[in-house]
Design a protein around this motif. Structure first.
Motif, mmCIF file in Angstrom:
data_model
loop_
_atom_site.group_PDB
_atom_site.id
_atom_site.type_symbol
_atom_site.label_atom_id
_atom_site.label_comp_id
_atom_site.label_asym_id
_atom_site.label_seq_id
_atom_site.Cartn_x
_atom_site.Cartn_y
_atom_site.Cartn_z
ATOM 1 N N MET A 1 -4.299 -6.375 -1.771
ATOM 2 C CA MET A 1 -3.220 -6.812 -0.886
ATOM 3 C C MET A 1 -1.858 -6.633 -1.558
ATOM 4 O O MET A 1 -0.893 -6.204 -0.910
ATOM 5 C CB MET A 1 -3.423 -8.275 -0.467
ATOM 6 N N SER A 2 -1.756 -6.930 -2.838
ATOM 7 C CA SER A 2 -0.473 -6.781 -3.531
ATOM 8 C C SER A 2 0.000 -5.333 -3.491
ATOM 9 O O SER A 2 1.192 -5.060 -3.327
ATOM 10 C CB SER A 2 -0.575 -7.263 -4.979
ATOM 11 N N GLU A 3 -0.924 -4.382 -3.612
ATOM 12 C CA GLU A 3 -0.580 -2.958 -3.535
ATOM 13 C C GLU A 3 -0.199 -2.574 -2.112
ATOM 14 O O GLU A 3 0.726 -1.787 -1.897
ATOM 15 C CB GLU A 3 -1.746 -2.100 -4.026
ATOM 16 N N ARG A 4 -0.881 -3.127 -1.127
ATOM 17 C CA ARG A 4 -0.530 -2.849 0.271
ATOM 18 C C ARG A 4 0.895 -3.313 0.560
ATOM 19 O O ARG A 4 1.679 -2.593 1.181
ATOM 20 C CB ARG A 4 -1.499 -3.563 1.218
ATOM 21 N N ILE A 5 1.230 -4.519 0.101
ATOM 22 C CA ILE A 5 2.570 -5.074 0.314
ATOM 23 C C ILE A 5 3.606 -4.232 -0.406
ATOM 24 O O ILE A 5 4.669 -3.920 0.140
ATOM 25 C CB ILE A 5 2.620 -6.557 -0.126
ATOM 26 N N ARG A 6 3.310 -3.821 -1.646
ATOM 27 C CA ARG A 6 4.240 -2.990 -2.406
ATOM 28 C C ARG A 6 4.512 -1.679 -1.684
ATOM 29 O O ARG A 6 5.651 -1.238 -1.571
ATOM 30 C CB ARG A 6 3.685 -2.699 -3.805
ATOM 31 N N ARG A 7 3.463 -1.066 -1.127
ATOM 32 C CA ARG A 7 3.624 0.195 -0.396
ATOM 33 C C ARG A 7 4.458 0.005 0.873
ATOM 34 O O ARG A 7 5.279 0.844 1.215
ATOM 35 C CB ARG A 7 2.273 0.789 -0.043
ATOM 36 N N ILE A 8 4.241 -1.097 1.577
ATOM 37 C CA ILE A 8 4.995 -1.370 2.803
ATOM 38 C C ILE A 8 6.461 -1.572 2.466
ATOM 39 O O ILE A 8 7.346 -1.032 3.136
ATOM 40 C CB ILE A 8 4.407 -2.589 3.549
ATOM 41 N N LYS A 9 6.758 -2.331 1.405
ATOM 42 C CA LYS A 9 8.151 -2.574 0.995
ATOM 43 C C LYS A 9 8.821 -1.281 0.564
ATOM 44 O O LYS A 9 10.029 -1.112 0.756
ATOM 45 C CB LYS A 9 8.191 -3.595 -0.138
ATOM 46 N N GLY B 1 8.338 1.466 1.894
ATOM 47 C CA GLY B 1 8.444 2.317 3.065
ATOM 48 C C GLY B 1 7.347 3.339 3.192
ATOM 49 O O GLY B 1 7.444 4.279 3.981
ATOM 50 N N LYS B 2 6.296 3.171 2.413
ATOM 51 C CA LYS B 2 5.183 4.098 2.488
ATOM 52 C C LYS B 2 4.126 3.537 3.438
ATOM 53 O O LYS B 2 3.945 2.339 3.547
ATOM 54 C CB LYS B 2 4.540 4.298 1.100
ATOM 55 N N THR B 3 3.450 4.416 4.120
ATOM 56 C CA THR B 3 2.370 3.984 4.986
ATOM 57 C C THR B 3 1.088 3.878 4.168
ATOM 58 O O THR B 3 0.941 4.520 3.132
ATOM 59 C CB THR B 3 2.141 4.967 6.146
ATOM 60 N N LEU B 4 0.193 3.075 4.661
ATOM 61 C CA LEU B 4 -1.100 2.950 3.981
ATOM 62 C C LEU B 4 -1.868 4.202 4.242
ATOM 63 O O LEU B 4 -2.558 4.777 3.608
ATOM 64 C CB LEU B 4 -1.883 1.724 4.474
#
Length: 175
Positions: A162-170, A172-175
């Protein structure tokens, strides 16, 4: 000839039943019965969370089978190695080797996605393969509960902490 045939049939019926009659250790009985961390906390600190028992495998395997996230969290806090290889004795999977990485065991036997999510967020490596080359998605496909779930539909993205998902969203990268 009839006696030989009859005794062969009796042996074929008796030996599989004998193999299923194993004795669980007291620690295993606690994990098998625990519904929450308070029930498993009776184990205290005087046990080895990585012991491989002759019946039922490891405590972590039993906690997965029970579907107890609390038990897995307790075992994690007490040093269980979730990246270890485990035996499939008693948990045989057709077309799988006799030993597999624990995350693949979780993919096959977990009764819910919360266990997988918790382990992903704890840093467990689900990108492992067994000695036959099967990956986590092959084991999800063997699991009647998780075979068609968000874990399989989103592919590797669902196996990112989840921490990596949040970092990617912040970022501006898509999952």
């Amino acid at each position: 000839m009839k006696k030989l045939l009859l005794s062969s049939v009796v042996c074929l019926m008796v030996f599989p039943v004998m193999g299923q009659n194993c004795q669980y250790a007291p620690e295993q009985e606690v994990v098998r019965a625990a519904e929450n961390w308070e029930e498993i906390s009776v184990l205290g600190d005087s046990f080895d969370a990585n012991t491989v028992y002759p019946c039922g495998g490891t405590l972590a395997q039993l906690a997965v089978m029970r579907g107890s996230l609390d038990s897995l969290d307790y075992l994690y806090a007490h040093g269980v190695d979730f990246n270890a290889t485990v035996s499939l004795a008693g948990y045989e999977i057709p077309n799988a080797p006799s030993e597999i990485p624990f995350p693949l065991f979780v993919a096959r036997y977990s009764p819910n996605g919360a266990i997988v999510d918790s382990m992903v967020n704890s840093g467990v490596d689900f990108k492992v393969k067994d000695s036959f080359g099967h990956d986590v998605f092959w084991y999800f496909e063997q699991n009647p509960v998780l075979r068609r779930s968000y874990l399989t539909k989103k592919g590797w993205d669902s196996l990112i902490p989840m921490s990596e998902r949040i970092r990617r969203i912040k970022a501006g990268k898509t999952l």
